[in-house]
Design a protein around this motif. Structure first.
Motif, PDB file in Angstrom:
ATOM      1  N   ASP A 185       0.844  -1.191   0.000  1.00 28.96           N
ATOM      2  CA  ASP A 185       0.000   0.000   0.000  1.00 28.96           C
ATOM      3  C   ASP A 185       0.882   1.244   0.000  1.00 28.96           C
ATOM      4  N   MET A 186       0.969   1.912  -1.145  1.00 22.45           N
ATOM      5  CA  MET A 186       1.820   3.080  -1.271  1.00 22.45           C
ATOM      6  C   MET A 186       0.986   4.288  -1.668  1.00 22.45           C
ATOM      7  N   ASP A 187       1.311   5.424  -1.104  1.00 27.23           N
ATOM      8  CA  ASP A 187       0.625   6.662  -1.433  1.00 27.23           C
ATOM      9  C   ASP A 187       1.293   7.285  -2.643  1.00 27.23           C
ATOM     10  N   LEU A 188       0.634   7.217  -3.803  1.00 29.36           N
ATOM     11  CA  LEU A 188       1.209   7.728  -5.047  1.00 29.36           C
ATOM     12  C   LEU A 188       0.669   9.101  -5.422  1.00 29.36           C
ATOM     13  N   HIS A 189      -0.183   9.664  -4.595  1.00 33.06           N
ATOM     14  CA  HIS A 189      -0.755  10.979  -4.896  1.00 33.06           C
ATOM     15  C   HIS A 189       0.363  11.990  -5.115  1.00 33.06           C
ATOM     16  N   PRO A 190       0.277  12.845  -6.172  1.00 32.12           N
ATOM     17  CA  PRO A 190      -0.862  13.065  -7.074  1.00 32.12           C
ATOM     18  C   PRO A 190      -0.790  12.260  -8.372  1.00 32.12           C
ATOM     19  N   PHE A 191       0.003  11.184  -8.413  1.00 34.07           N
ATOM     20  CA  PHE A 191       0.123  10.378  -9.622  1.00 34.07           C
ATOM     21  C   PHE A 191      -1.048   9.406  -9.745  1.00 34.07           C
ATOM     22  N   ILE A 192      -1.446   9.151 -10.985  1.00 33.16           N
ATOM     23  CA  ILE A 192      -2.558   8.246 -11.272  1.00 33.16           C
ATOM     24  C   ILE A 192      -2.056   7.139 -12.192  1.00 33.16           C
ATOM     25  N   LYS A 193      -2.404   5.909 -11.875  1.00 36.50           N
ATOM     26  CA  LYS A 193      -1.968   4.801 -12.711  1.00 36.50           C
ATOM     27  C   LYS A 193      -2.764   4.775 -14.008  1.00 36.50           C
ATOM     28  N   VAL A 194      -2.034   4.757 -15.114  1.00 36.26           N
ATOM     29  CA  VAL A 194      -2.633   4.656 -16.445  1.00 36.26           C
ATOM     30  C   VAL A 194      -1.828   3.603 -17.192  1.00 36.26           C
ATOM     31  N   GLY A 195      -2.439   2.467 -17.487  1.00 35.46           N
ATOM     32  CA  GLY A 195      -1.687   1.383 -18.103  1.00 35.46           C
ATOM     33  C   GLY A 195      -0.659   0.851 -17.123  1.00 35.46           C
ATOM     34  N   SER A 196       0.598   0.792 -17.542  1.00 35.01           N
ATOM     35  CA  SER A 196       1.653   0.229 -16.700  1.00 35.01           C
ATOM     36  C   SER A 196       2.462   1.284 -15.966  1.00 35.01           C
ATOM     37  N   LYS A 197       2.118   2.562 -16.143  1.00 35.62           N
ATOM     38  CA  LYS A 197       2.877   3.642 -15.510  1.00 35.62           C
ATOM     39  C   LYS A 197       1.971   4.535 -14.664  1.00 35.62           C
TER      40      LYS A 197
END
Length: 207
Positions: free
Chosen positions: A32-44
């Motif tokens: 469980d990682m906080d990736l905000h503000p990044f959003i997963k789209v496909g493999s990246k």
């Protein structure tokens, strides 16, 4: 041709990117990682700016401030996934990628990896290097297409950052802090030594 300030800026970006790309660890998405503000789209994972526009150098620095890199599309699957994500957000869009031919005209390299660009989807009659000053690569979203174009690095474009390796497990609390620091430190020192040996002559110029 780049002036001295831009050359130094480009060199520092390249060194920073090589350290980041070589020393990063692979993604473990079960953590469980906080990736905000990044959003997963496909493999990246992407950070798409809507109200910020910068020149190519500023955009590269902006992405590094988020421990990420400028957009690099490496396959049809990545292109299609990103297009589907961007299309509802923008009527049209021009955004910088990491690719450029600042070092050798006509040889397009990725700032992220330091290697030649592996996937190309140029627009019609592109690249054309108008007035011999178009050294940075943008993507253009227009209508139902997403294409690449070479343009002046000094122009202000939207910024799309990507995390192909979003957060290493050192930030997840799974590994001990001391162990993570040791791995990161050893890697950074090793790469800095290699880069110093490769580039030492650049800083030993004589008039």
């Amino acid at each position: 041709m780049m002036d001295q300030a831009q050359y130094v800026s480009f060199l520092l970006l390249l060194v920073n990117s090589l350290l980041y790309a070589t020393c990063s660890t692979s993604v473990q998405e079960d953590i469980d990682m906080d990736l905000h503000p990044f959003i997963k789209v496909g493999s990246k994972y992407y950070l798409v700016t809507q109200d910020i526009k910068m020149n190519w150098f500023g955009a590269a620095h902006f992405c590094r401030s988020y421990d990420s890199d400028l957009l690099t599309i490496e396959s049809v699957a990545e292109k299609d996934a990103l297009f589907s994500h961007l299309k509802p957000m923008f009527g049209s869009l021009r955004a910088w990628t990491s690719s450029n031919d600042l070092t050798t005209e006509g040889t397009y390299m990725s700032l992220n990896s330091g290697r030649p660009m592996i996937y190309k989807f140029w627009g019609k009659n592109e690249p054309n290097n108008v007035e011999d000053v178009e050294d940075c690569i943008e993507v253009i979203l227009f209508s139902d297409s997403l294409t690449m174009n070479d343009n002046k690095c000094s122009l202000n474009m939207h910024v799309i950052c990507e995390k192909q390796l979003p957060l290493n497990t050192c930030n997840s609390g799974i590994k001990s802090e001391s162990n993570c620091e040791k791995v990161t430190g050893n890697c950074a020192l090793k790469k800095l030594k290699q880069l110093y040996l490769q580039t030492a002559n650049i800083f030993n110029c004589r008039e």
